[in-house]
Design a protein around this motif. Structure first.
Motif, PDB file in Angstrom:
ATOM      1  N   LYS A 224      11.257 -18.641  17.561  1.00  0.00           N
ATOM      2  CA  LYS A 224      10.513 -19.886  17.590  1.00  0.00           C
ATOM      3  C   LYS A 224      10.521 -20.509  16.197  1.00  0.00           C
ATOM      4  O   LYS A 224      10.906 -19.886  15.222  1.00  0.00           O
ATOM      5  N   ARG A 225      10.039 -21.773  16.139  1.00  0.00           N
ATOM      6  CA  ARG A 225       9.956 -22.471  14.868  1.00  0.00           C
ATOM      7  C   ARG A 225       8.498 -22.651  14.466  1.00  0.00           C
ATOM      8  O   ARG A 225       7.659 -22.998  15.300  1.00  0.00           O
ATOM      9  N   TYR A 226       8.215 -22.388  13.176  1.00  0.00           N
ATOM     10  CA  TYR A 226       6.904 -22.637  12.603  1.00  0.00           C
ATOM     11  C   TYR A 226       6.950 -23.883  11.720  1.00  0.00           C
ATOM     12  O   TYR A 226       7.989 -24.217  11.141  1.00  0.00           O
ATOM     13  N   LEU A 227       5.814 -24.568  11.605  1.00  0.00           N
ATOM     14  CA  LEU A 227       5.678 -25.719  10.721  1.00  0.00           C
ATOM     15  C   LEU A 227       5.074 -25.256   9.411  1.00  0.00           C
ATOM     16  O   LEU A 227       3.924 -24.808   9.372  1.00  0.00           O
ATOM     17  N   LYS A 228       5.833 -25.340   8.322  1.00  0.00           N
ATOM     18  CA  LYS A 228       5.352 -24.919   7.015  1.00  0.00           C
ATOM     19  C   LYS A 228       4.426 -25.985   6.422  1.00  0.00           C
ATOM     20  O   LYS A 228       4.374 -27.131   6.889  1.00  0.00           O
ATOM     21  N   LYS A 229       3.709 -25.607   5.384  1.00  0.00           N
ATOM     22  CA  LYS A 229       2.761 -26.528   4.754  1.00  0.00           C
ATOM     23  C   LYS A 229       3.464 -27.752   4.195  1.00  0.00           C
ATOM     24  O   LYS A 229       2.929 -28.853   4.241  1.00  0.00           O
ATOM     25  N   ASN A 230       4.680 -27.565   3.681  1.00  0.00           N
ATOM     26  CA  ASN A 230       5.426 -28.685   3.110  1.00  0.00           C
ATOM     27  C   ASN A 230       6.186 -29.488   4.169  1.00  0.00           C
ATOM     28  O   ASN A 230       7.073 -30.274   3.842  1.00  0.00           O
TER      29      ASN A 230
END
Length: 771
Positions: A224-230
């Protein structure tokens, strides 16, 4: 049956000083119980008490409590007993580490309570013992497990997340997961598993999760894909498990998360050139393996590798290079297994290295190989290894040694020059090609390589020769030599050390004349310089166009002004032809002013350097539609905007406004007669780009004009049909290219047109240079 210390004390107090307790009750108590008189001697003990202390009943009776139970030297204990005797306290409790006469260690919890008469004088002590050794050991073991778990959890090389399951609230995350996403632990605990997951992947693991809940599987692994802070994307491989309580109520989820972003990027890079790469990769006669230097695992292997090493493809992904490549007996100074760090250092200095080694198959059989290593890309993380079985070649070489005539024939007629050197760099043997290349007289003995190496390349040659003695080979040396006739030639040399009984006795050098190739390279460099000069001259031309178009407008304004004044004052004196001629002059000067103005805009795009900023895209479109409101109303045009447009775009606001205003205006202008224009604005987010399309239901563009319409002054219609100077689309394409994007068109004549363009996703500190 268990009886509490309070219950016993009440019974004793009820019998006052007679201390009449039923022996059956006293002896069946699970706790160790003893009655001590006011002189602190045991007068009654039950079997459990004797068992816990490790002494017989008769041995304990009439003995002092300080002899077996308490240490008289302990100030704390003597003080507590003294307070009991004075009635200051009614009892106390302590834990004691006890060793019996056999040396067996136990931990005992001791409860001491005072029994007093009606005059409040201490009559007896009631002492109760409880063995807490097992509890102590269990607590210590659990503490060790807790410490070990916390160390493993916090220092794990992969991300670990605990969440509530149904609501997805993050209960805890380890340091690695925080590092992977760029959030602090406190920030992540304010989020849910859903909020940090890419929208397209939020329902990805639903089927596996349901299987876990039904108990059909113990764990479930997915990508899966995570959304990073940046705001960037992190690809991860997630292994999910559920933790239940004793009645199978879900307590929490535990997820093990491995960062596979680089692997995904590599997979995407490989996919982009898949057909060409796959054809070469799969049909090669050599084994080809792609190796990740960070994970030390294979990413891809071809079928030849599986056949060569006798491993199924899936087994390769759990192997490393040193499982299949051995270096012992090849280079005496090397280790017995493949040293990745050593060869990575060589690759950092060279584009490719090649060496011979032993290969090991899955059946443990050993065979001889030739290995070539190179980086797969400039990132210097992935190594492509090409391995060739040279067992037959090696057997042939041994046969050649026994048959000098065959060996000499091959040696003399090979295309490349072959030179044999001793340890002092003296030429001992060379083939026909080498003699011609170096112009060496075969009758001349002991020619030293240093004598023919070009003076400026002496140091470089010495460095490579040192590498040969240390590493056993070098590849890709390029240098100059001076022949007997005075010619300077460029040669490329690959060298392998020759050992006898483990001692270096010389080297075998393969020479190739690359003089012509060097000439071609120099010619190419000259062409590049000429191209750079052309680019500079083109820039100067664009600057000239800007200055010229700017200066031309001033006299043109004068012509327009006086022509209008002449028409206003003396227009009544003109006949019909004169009025017609005057209209021609006014229209021509207006068209020329419009043309110069568009040319000025175009030249500014090419000559200006400008900055970017965050743009509220919805507000931008609203303002453009407001500006075009009269045209939209007159044409009864319909503007359809997709809901997925980005909220914020980082770009130059002036240029982006020009771009969209021109594109929408064009879509309205080139509509079909008696058909109300419909303009559709669509958007799709890409990894590094914003991708827009603007479509219409207008007259369309013939395929042969799809490229030409972006050229300056390229109009497909007369001024009577559609107004314009033919600069608008060229201007739009320049703006797109300055934003590091691309622009193209798809259209079917008579059926409408779609303009496609991309804009690179920029940061606010970006500066876009002139086009």
């Amino acid at each position: 049956m268990k009886t509490s210390s309070t219950s016993l004390i009440n019974k004793i107090r009820a019998h006052k000083q007679q201390l009449v307790l039923p022996d059956a009750l006293f002896n069946q108590l699970h706790q160790g119980v003893a009655i001590v008189n006011n002189s602190l001697h045991f007068i009654k003990v039950n079997p459990t008490f004797c068992q816990l202390l490790g002494f017989q009943k008769d041995f304990l009776l009439q003995k002092s409590i300080y002899a077996f139970l308490f240490d008289k030297q302990s100030n704390e204990t003597t003080e507590l007993i003294a307070q009991l005797q004075l009635g200051a306290i009614k009892g106390f409790q302590l834990e004691k580490k006890h060793s019996d006469y056999l040396g067996v260690i136990t931990f005992i919890n001791i409860h001491v309570n005072g029994i007093y008469n009606e005059a409040a004088e201490l009559t007896y002590l009631l002492i109760m013992l409880e063995d807490v050794t097992a509890h102590k050991q269990t607590t210590h073991h659990l503490q060790k497990l807790q410490i070990n778990f916390e160390n493993i959890y916090e220092n794990a090389p992969i991300g670990i997340v605990l969440d509530t399951g149904s609501k997805g609230e993050l209960l805890n995350v380890n340091h690695k997961f925080c590092e992977m996403l760029g959030y602090s632990r406190e920030e992540l605990k304010q989020k849910t598993a859903l909020s940090i997951t890419h929208p397209e992947d939020r329902s990805l693991h639903l089927a596996g999760y349901q299987q876990l809940m039904r108990g059909e599987i113990n764990s479930f692994t997915f990508e899966k894909r995570y959304l990073k802070k940046n705001a960037s994307i992190l690809w991860a491989q997630v292994s999910l498990s559920l933790i239940f309580d004793s009645v199978r109520n879900l307590k929490y989820d535990i997820a093990m998360i491995e960062d596979i972003t680089e692997r995904k990027k590599a997979e995407q890079a490989l996919q982009e050139n898949a057909d060409k790469y796959r054809s070469i990769f799969e049909n090669s006669f050599d084994a080809i393996l792609i190796f990740d230097t960070q994970t030390k695992k294979y990413m891809e292997v071809n079928e030849q590798a599986c056949q060569l090493f006798l491993y199924p493809k899936e087994s390769f992904y759990n192997l490393s290079l040193d499982h299949i490549i051995l270096l012992s007996n090849i280079l005496p100074s090397s280790t017995s297994t493949f040293d990745l760090n050593k060869y990575k250092q060589l690759l950092d200095k060279q584009k490719r290295i090649r060496f011979e080694a032993f290969g090991k198959k899955s059946d443990q059989s050993i065979f001889e190989t030739e290995v070539s290593l190179a980086y797969l890309s400039n990132k210097q993380r992935f190594i492509i290894a090409t391995i060739r079985d040279i067992s037959e070649r090696k057997r042939a070489e041994k046969a050649l040694k026994k048959n000098e005539l065959k060996y000499r024939d091959i040696f003399e007629n090979v295309y490349d020059g072959i030179v044999m050197l001793d340890t002092d760099a003296n030429i001992t043997h060379l083939n026909k090609a080498a003699k011609e290349m170096l112009e060496i007289d075969p009758s001349q003995e002991f020619i030293n390589v240093k004598d023919i190496v070009y003076e400026e390349d002496q140091q470089k040659s010495a460095t490579y020769f040192k590498q040969l003695t240390e590493q056993g080979y070098y590849t890709g040396y390029q240098g100059r030599i001076i022949t007997k006739s005075g010619l300077i030639k460029y040669i490329e040399v690959n060298s392998n050390a020759i050992y006898e009984d483990g001692q270096l006795v010389g080297s075998r050098d393969i020479l190739r004349d690359i003089t012509e190739r060097k000439k071609v390279e120099r010619a190419l460099e000259q062409k590049i310089q000429e191209l750079e000069r052309y680019i500079n001259s083109n820039t100067q031309l664009e600057n000239f166009a800007y200055v010229a178009s700017h200066d031309l407008r001033e006299p043109l304004r004068t012509i327009i002004s006086f022509t209008q004044l002449l028409n206003h004052r003396y227009g009544k004196l003109f006949d019909e032809s004169g009025k017609e001629f005057m209209d021609y002059i006014i229209n021509a000067t207006r068209n020329m002013d419009l043309l110069i103005n568009d040319l000025l805009k175009y030249s500014r795009v090419n000559t200006q350097e400008y900055h970017v900023a965050s743009i509220n895209f919805s507000q931008l479109l609203d303002s453009i539609i407001t500006v075009l409101g009269k045209s939209i109303e007159d044409k009864q045009a319909k503007i359809e905007i997709c809901p997925s447009l980005p909220d914020i775009v980082i770009a130059n606001k002036t240029k982006i406004t020009q771009l969209f205003q021109n594109m929408i205006a064009n879509a309205i202008k080139f509509h079909k007669p008696n058909v109300l224009p419909v303009v559709q604005i669509n958007y799709k987010a890409q990894a590094d780009y914003h991708y827009f399309t603007i479509s219409d239901n207008g007259i369309g563009i013939k395929e042969e004009y799809h490229e030409k319409i972006f050229h300056l002054f390229r109009k497909l219609h007369s001024k009577g049909e559609y107004e314009g100077t033919g600069i608008g689309l060229a201007l739009c394409k320049k703006i797109v290219e300055q934003h590091r994007g691309d622009m193209w068109v798809t259209s079917e004549f008579g059926e409408g047109t779609t303009f496609h363009f991309t804009l690179q996703k920029l940061s606010e500190d970006s500066t876009l240079a002139r086009g």
